[in-house]
Enzyme design. Structure first.
Site, PDB file in Angstrom:
ATOM      1  N   ARG A  55     -12.821 -82.861  88.281  1.00 45.17           N
ATOM      2  CA  ARG A  55     -13.717 -82.447  87.190  1.00 45.17           C
ATOM      3  C   ARG A  55     -14.254 -83.669  86.442  1.00 45.17           C
ATOM      4  O   ARG A  55     -15.416 -83.693  86.034  1.00 45.17           O
ATOM      5  CB  ARG A  55     -12.994 -81.484  86.243  1.00 45.17           C
ATOM      6  CG  ARG A  55     -12.708 -80.129  86.867  1.00 45.17           C
ATOM      7  CD  ARG A  55     -11.792 -79.288  86.010  1.00 45.17           C
ATOM      8  NE  ARG A  55     -12.396 -78.887  84.755  1.00 45.17           N
ATOM      9  CZ  ARG A  55     -11.705 -78.262  83.793  1.00 45.17           C
ATOM     10  NH1 ARG A  55     -10.397 -78.021  83.958  1.00 45.17           N
ATOM     11  NH2 ARG A  55     -12.298 -77.903  82.663  1.00 45.17           N
ATOM     12  N   GLN A  87     -14.489 -76.015  72.887  1.00 39.03           N
ATOM     13  CA  GLN A  87     -13.355 -75.742  73.768  1.00 39.03           C
ATOM     14  C   GLN A  87     -13.519 -76.522  75.075  1.00 39.03           C
ATOM     15  O   GLN A  87     -12.616 -76.570  75.887  1.00 39.03           O
ATOM     16  CB  GLN A  87     -13.289 -74.241  74.073  1.00 39.03           C
ATOM     17  CG  GLN A  87     -13.129 -73.352  72.856  1.00 39.03           C
ATOM     18  CD  GLN A  87     -13.397 -71.893  73.174  1.00 39.03           C
ATOM     19  OE1 GLN A  87     -12.561 -71.194  73.727  1.00 39.03           O
ATOM     20  NE2 GLN A  87     -14.603 -71.433  72.850  1.00 39.03           N
ATOM     21  N   ASP A  90     -15.714 -81.482  78.648  1.00 37.54           N
ATOM     22  CA  ASP A  90     -16.762 -82.400  79.111  1.00 37.54           C
ATOM     23  C   ASP A  90     -17.321 -83.185  77.924  1.00 37.54           C
ATOM     24  O   ASP A  90     -17.022 -82.874  76.772  1.00 37.54           O
ATOM     25  CB  ASP A  90     -17.880 -81.621  79.823  1.00 37.54           C
ATOM     26  CG  ASP A  90     -18.635 -80.665  78.899  1.00 37.54           C
ATOM     27  OD1 ASP A  90     -18.794 -79.469  79.246  1.00 37.54           O
ATOM     28  OD2 ASP A  90     -19.077 -81.097  77.799  1.00 37.54           O
ATOM     29  N   HIS A 105      -9.546 -78.651  72.741  1.00 36.38           N
ATOM     30  CA  HIS A 105      -8.741 -78.528  73.970  1.00 36.38           C
ATOM     31  C   HIS A 105      -8.690 -79.836  74.759  1.00 36.38           C
ATOM     32  O   HIS A 105      -8.342 -79.845  75.941  1.00 36.38           O
ATOM     33  CB  HIS A 105      -9.284 -77.395  74.845  1.00 36.38           C
ATOM     34  CG  HIS A 105      -9.087 -76.046  74.231  1.00 36.38           C
ATOM     35  ND1 HIS A 105      -9.783 -74.927  74.637  1.00 36.38           N
ATOM     36  CD2 HIS A 105      -8.275 -75.623  73.230  1.00 36.38           C
ATOM     37  CE1 HIS A 105      -9.405 -73.885  73.901  1.00 36.38           C
ATOM     38  NE2 HIS A 105      -8.513 -74.269  73.051  1.00 36.38           N
ATOM     39  N   CYS A 113      -0.313 -90.775  77.131  1.00 35.38           N
ATOM     40  CA  CYS A 113       0.877 -91.364  77.757  1.00 35.38           C
ATOM     41  C   CYS A 113       2.128 -90.603  77.353  1.00 35.38           C
ATOM     42  O   CYS A 113       2.369 -90.398  76.154  1.00 35.38           O
ATOM     43  CB  CYS A 113       1.017 -92.834  77.353  1.00 35.38           C
ATOM     44  SG  CYS A 113       2.482 -93.613  78.062  1.00 35.38           S
ATOM     45  N   ALA A 215     -28.083 -70.071  77.172  1.00 38.58           N
ATOM     46  CA  ALA A 215     -28.013 -70.987  76.024  1.00 38.58           C
ATOM     47  C   ALA A 215     -29.193 -71.950  75.992  1.00 38.58           C
ATOM     48  O   ALA A 215     -29.733 -72.253  74.926  1.00 38.58           O
ATOM     49  CB  ALA A 215     -26.701 -71.774  76.080  1.00 38.58           C
TER      50      ALA A 215
HETATM   51  C1  BV8 Z   1      -1.312 -71.838  72.021  1.00 36.84           C
HETATM   52  C2  BV8 Z   1      -8.363 -76.806  78.543  1.00 36.84           C
HETATM   53  C3  BV8 Z   1       0.741 -71.877  70.913  1.00 36.84           C
HETATM   54  C4  BV8 Z   1      -7.941 -76.778  79.958  1.00 36.84           C
HETATM   55  C5  BV8 Z   1      -8.068 -74.514  77.744  1.00 36.84           C
HETATM   56  C6  BV8 Z   1      -2.885 -64.439  71.049  1.00 36.84           C
HETATM   57  C7  BV8 Z   1      -3.112 -63.360  71.850  1.00 36.84           C
HETATM   58  C8  BV8 Z   1      -2.990 -63.495  73.251  1.00 36.84           C
HETATM   59  C9  BV8 Z   1      -2.656 -64.718  73.856  1.00 36.84           C
HETATM   60  C10 BV8 Z   1      -2.439 -65.779  73.051  1.00 36.84           C
HETATM   61  C11 BV8 Z   1      -2.522 -65.643  71.656  1.00 36.84           C
HETATM   62  N1  BV8 Z   1      -2.269 -66.847  71.119  1.00 36.84           N
HETATM   63  C12 BV8 Z   1      -2.005 -67.745  72.121  1.00 36.84           C
HETATM   64  C13 BV8 Z   1      -2.093 -67.109  73.309  1.00 36.84           C
HETATM   65  C14 BV8 Z   1      -1.890 -67.728  74.596  1.00 36.84           C
HETATM   66  C15 BV8 Z   1      -3.130 -68.478  75.115  1.00 36.84           C
HETATM   67  C16 BV8 Z   1      -4.269 -67.517  75.307  1.00 36.84           C
HETATM   68  O1  BV8 Z   1      -5.147 -67.384  74.476  1.00 36.84           O
HETATM   69  N2  BV8 Z   1      -4.239 -66.866  76.472  1.00 36.84           N
HETATM   70  C17 BV8 Z   1      -5.357 -65.956  76.813  1.00 36.84           C
HETATM   71  C18 BV8 Z   1      -5.720 -66.174  78.271  1.00 36.84           C
HETATM   72  C19 BV8 Z   1      -4.996 -64.539  76.512  1.00 36.84           C
HETATM   73  N3  BV8 Z   1      -3.524 -69.550  74.203  1.00 36.84           N
HETATM   74  C20 BV8 Z   1      -2.875 -70.742  74.346  1.00 36.84           C
HETATM   75  O2  BV8 Z   1      -2.005 -70.959  75.151  1.00 36.84           O
HETATM   76  C21 BV8 Z   1      -3.308 -71.836  73.386  1.00 36.84           C
HETATM   77  N4  BV8 Z   1      -2.160 -72.492  72.834  1.00 36.84           N
HETATM   78  O3  BV8 Z   1      -1.492 -70.699  71.686  1.00 36.84           O
HETATM   79  O4  BV8 Z   1      -0.254 -72.603  71.637  1.00 36.84           O
HETATM   80  C22 BV8 Z   1       1.580 -72.849  70.251  1.00 36.84           C
HETATM   81  C23 BV8 Z   1       1.906 -72.577  68.951  1.00 36.84           C
HETATM   82  C24 BV8 Z   1       2.749 -73.455  68.282  1.00 36.84           C
HETATM   83  C25 BV8 Z   1       3.228 -74.590  68.958  1.00 36.84           C
HETATM   84  C26 BV8 Z   1       2.871 -74.847  70.276  1.00 36.84           C
HETATM   85  C27 BV8 Z   1       2.016 -73.967  70.938  1.00 36.84           C
HETATM   86  C28 BV8 Z   1      -4.049 -72.970  74.110  1.00 36.84           C
HETATM   87  C29 BV8 Z   1      -5.223 -72.499  74.811  1.00 36.84           C
HETATM   88  C30 BV8 Z   1      -6.014 -73.698  75.385  1.00 36.84           C
HETATM   89  C31 BV8 Z   1      -5.858 -73.772  76.883  1.00 36.84           C
HETATM   90  N5  BV8 Z   1      -6.796 -74.775  77.429  1.00 36.84           N
HETATM   91  N6  BV8 Z   1      -8.891 -75.488  78.218  1.00 36.84           N
HETATM   92  C32 BV8 Z   1      -9.074 -77.044  80.902  1.00 36.84           C
HETATM   93  O5  BV8 Z   1     -10.256 -76.984  80.506  1.00 36.84           O
HETATM   94  O6  BV8 Z   1      -8.733 -77.316  82.061  1.00 36.84           O
HETATM   95  S1  BV8 Z   1      -8.675 -72.928  77.497  1.00 36.84           S
HETATM   96  C33 BV8 Z   1     -10.126 -72.858  78.457  1.00 36.84           C
HETATM   97  O7  BV8 Z   1     -10.326 -71.494  78.739  1.00 36.84           O
HETATM   98  C34 BV8 Z   1     -11.384 -73.315  77.771  1.00 36.84           C
HETATM   99  O8  BV8 Z   1     -11.202 -74.450  76.983  1.00 36.84           O
HETATM  100  C35 BV8 Z   1     -11.745 -72.080  76.950  1.00 36.84           C
HETATM  101  O9  BV8 Z   1     -11.014 -72.064  75.761  1.00 36.84           O
HETATM  102  C36 BV8 Z   1     -11.275 -70.963  77.847  1.00 36.84           C
HETATM  103  C37 BV8 Z   1     -12.425 -70.490  78.698  1.00 36.84           C
HETATM  104  O10 BV8 Z   1     -13.200 -69.726  77.884  1.00 36.84           O
HETATM  105  P1  BV8 Z   1     -14.781 -70.019  77.713  1.00 36.84           P
HETATM  106  O11 BV8 Z   1     -15.016 -71.457  77.393  1.00 36.84           O
HETATM  107  O12 BV8 Z   1     -15.246 -68.996  76.789  1.00 36.84           O
HETATM  108  O13 BV8 Z   1     -15.351 -69.816  79.190  1.00 36.84           O
HETATM  109  P2  BV8 Z   1     -15.425 -68.458  80.030  1.00 36.84           P
HETATM  110  O14 BV8 Z   1     -15.722 -68.873  81.407  1.00 36.84           O
HETATM  111  O15 BV8 Z   1     -14.257 -67.611  79.721  1.00 36.84           O
HETATM  112  O16 BV8 Z   1     -16.710 -67.687  79.439  1.00 36.84           O
HETATM  113  C38 BV8 Z   1     -17.967 -68.281  79.530  1.00 36.84           C
HETATM  114  C39 BV8 Z   1     -18.873 -67.461  78.615  1.00 36.84           C
HETATM  115  O17 BV8 Z   1     -20.158 -68.069  78.627  1.00 36.84           O
HETATM  116  C40 BV8 Z   1     -19.042 -66.023  79.079  1.00 36.84           C
HETATM  117  O18 BV8 Z   1     -19.020 -65.146  77.948  1.00 36.84           O
HETATM  118  C41 BV8 Z   1     -20.438 -66.017  79.735  1.00 36.84           C
HETATM  119  O19 BV8 Z   1     -21.108 -64.803  79.517  1.00 36.84           O
HETATM  120  C42 BV8 Z   1     -21.131 -67.118  78.940  1.00 36.84           C
HETATM  121  N7  BV8 Z   1     -22.171 -67.815  79.698  1.00 36.84           N
HETATM  122  C43 BV8 Z   1     -22.177 -68.115  81.033  1.00 36.84           C
HETATM  123  N8  BV8 Z   1     -23.320 -68.797  81.339  1.00 36.84           N
HETATM  124  C44 BV8 Z   1     -24.018 -68.926  80.168  1.00 36.84           C
HETATM  125  C45 BV8 Z   1     -23.265 -68.308  79.114  1.00 36.84           C
HETATM  126  N9  BV8 Z   1     -23.696 -68.256  77.841  1.00 36.84           N
HETATM  127  C46 BV8 Z   1     -24.906 -68.829  77.577  1.00 36.84           C
HETATM  128  N10 BV8 Z   1     -25.666 -69.469  78.521  1.00 36.84           N
HETATM  129  C47 BV8 Z   1     -25.272 -69.521  79.815  1.00 36.84           C
HETATM  130  N11 BV8 Z   1     -26.047 -70.127  80.712  1.00 36.84           N
HETATM  131 ZN    ZN Z   2       2.174 -95.591  77.047  1.00 36.49          ZN
END
Ligand code: BV8
Ligand code: ZN
Length: 230
Positions: A55, A87, A90, A105, A113, A215
């Site tokens: 990536r 989020q 990039d 994120h 490190c 977008a």
């Molecule tokens: C944490 C980096 C706790 C990695 C990412 C509450 C309820 C349920 C679950 C949870 C909760 N709280 C926490 C959780 C768990 C979890 C979570 O949310 N799970 C989900 C799946 C249910 N959350 C976590 O684990 C978070 N951490 O809670 O820590 C904690 C507390 C105390 C102490 C320690 C820990 C951390 C979450 C972050 C994970 N990392 N990214 C990487 O990139 O490799 S998340 C990653 O996925 C992205 O960053 C982003 O956040 C998410 C993807 O979502 P989107 O960006 O929205 O993308 P997606 O493809 O889904 O949608 C695209 C949208 O764009 C669509 O709507 C589409 O229609 C639209 N679109 C498409 N093309 C276009 C467009 N719009 C306009 N124009 C276009 N052309």
């Molecule tokens: Zn180091």
């Protein structure tokens, strides 16, 4: 106005960066739990490194699009105080000229490190286990917030949401927390909330207004409406 803009993968889709939802939950052929969790890194660091190295390398083949540029233009215009909370990992917001950007994120162009906890700008493939620029250990991991890990700068984001006049969500499905909860927080503090997305997101009912479309088209026309010329 004080404007907080939350962006997700959808804002970079037209630049050629795949979204998460594009491939039916598979992230470029990988199950999320196999590449974006600390457990996955523990279990099989090479696969995780290769996933992020690919990536990171792909970044040099893509460019910011009109949506990124419109946000940078709004910031440069200066009539409104803009904070971009992304989020995305990039660097397209910065390459479009945005300066006030929070990568909640993490970033592909940064490494962390595990020995000295330092964070360093780096575009080197990590699968080759380069030495840490700080302590020299071969203990670098992608500077990415994985599932189960605490996102970056939540305090700064929280205080910006508390003081926002306008909260705008662009290109995000609203599936991942805590980002998916920002609209409710901003609204609770009195902000007007707008969704700009290709289609209604999971939280679309939480927004005062919504404009659906690509977008690259919707964001420039929304931005133009925010800073009427003359
Ligand atoms: C944490 C980096 C706790 C990695 C990412 C509450 C309820 C349920 C679950 C949870 C909760 N709280 C926490 C959780 C768990 C979890 C979570 O949310 N799970 C989900 C799946 C249910 N959350 C976590 O684990 C978070 N951490 O809670 O820590 C904690 C507390 C105390 C102490 C320690 C820990 C951390 C979450 C972050 C994970 N990392 N990214 C990487 O990139 O490799 S998340 C990653 O996925 C992205 O960053 C982003 O956040 C998410 C993807 O979502 P989107 O960006 O929205 O993308 P997606 O493809 O889904 O949608 C695209 C949208 O764009 C669509 O709507 C589409 O229609 C639209 N679109 C498409 N093309 C276009 C467009 N719009 C306009 N124009 C276009 N052309
Ligand atoms: Zn180091």
């Amino acid at each position: 106005m004080r404007v907080v803009v939350l962006t997700g993968a959808g804002i970079s889709a037209e630049s050629g960066v795949p979204t998460f939802r594009d491939a039916d939950g598979l992230w470029e052929g990988h199950r999320v739990e196999d590449v974006a969790t600390p457990e996955a890194f523990e279990r099989d660091p090479d696969t995780v490194h290769r996933f992020y190295d690919a990536r990171r390398a792909h970044l040099s083949t893509v460019e910011p699009n009109a949506a990124h540029r419109a946000l940078a233009g709004l910031e440069r215009d200066g009539r409104h105080r803009l904070l971009v909370v992304t989020q995305n990992v990039d660097d397209l917001h910065e390459r479009a000229g945005s300066r006030d950007v929070v990568h909640m994120h993490g970033e592909l162009l940064s490494a962390r490190c595990l020995a000295c906890d330092g964070r360093f700008r780096s575009d080197a493939p990590l699968v080759d286990r380069p030495r840490c620029p700080g302590c020299g250990e071969r203990a670098l991991r992608p500077d990415i917030v994985w599932f189960g890990e605490l996102p970056y700068e939540l305090d700064r984001i929280q205080s910006a949401l508390e003081r926002a006049d306008l909260f705008v969500s662009i290109g995000t499905s609203g599936a991942v927390y805590p980002a998916a909860g920002f609209v409710s927080a901003a609204r609770a503090y009195g902000a007007r909330t707008v969704e700009l997305n290709l289609e209604p997101s999971h939280g679309t009912d939480l927004f005062h207004d919504a404009r659906h479309g690509p977008a690259g088209t919707v964001v420039p026309s929304w931005a133009a409406g925010l800073t009427p010329t003359g």
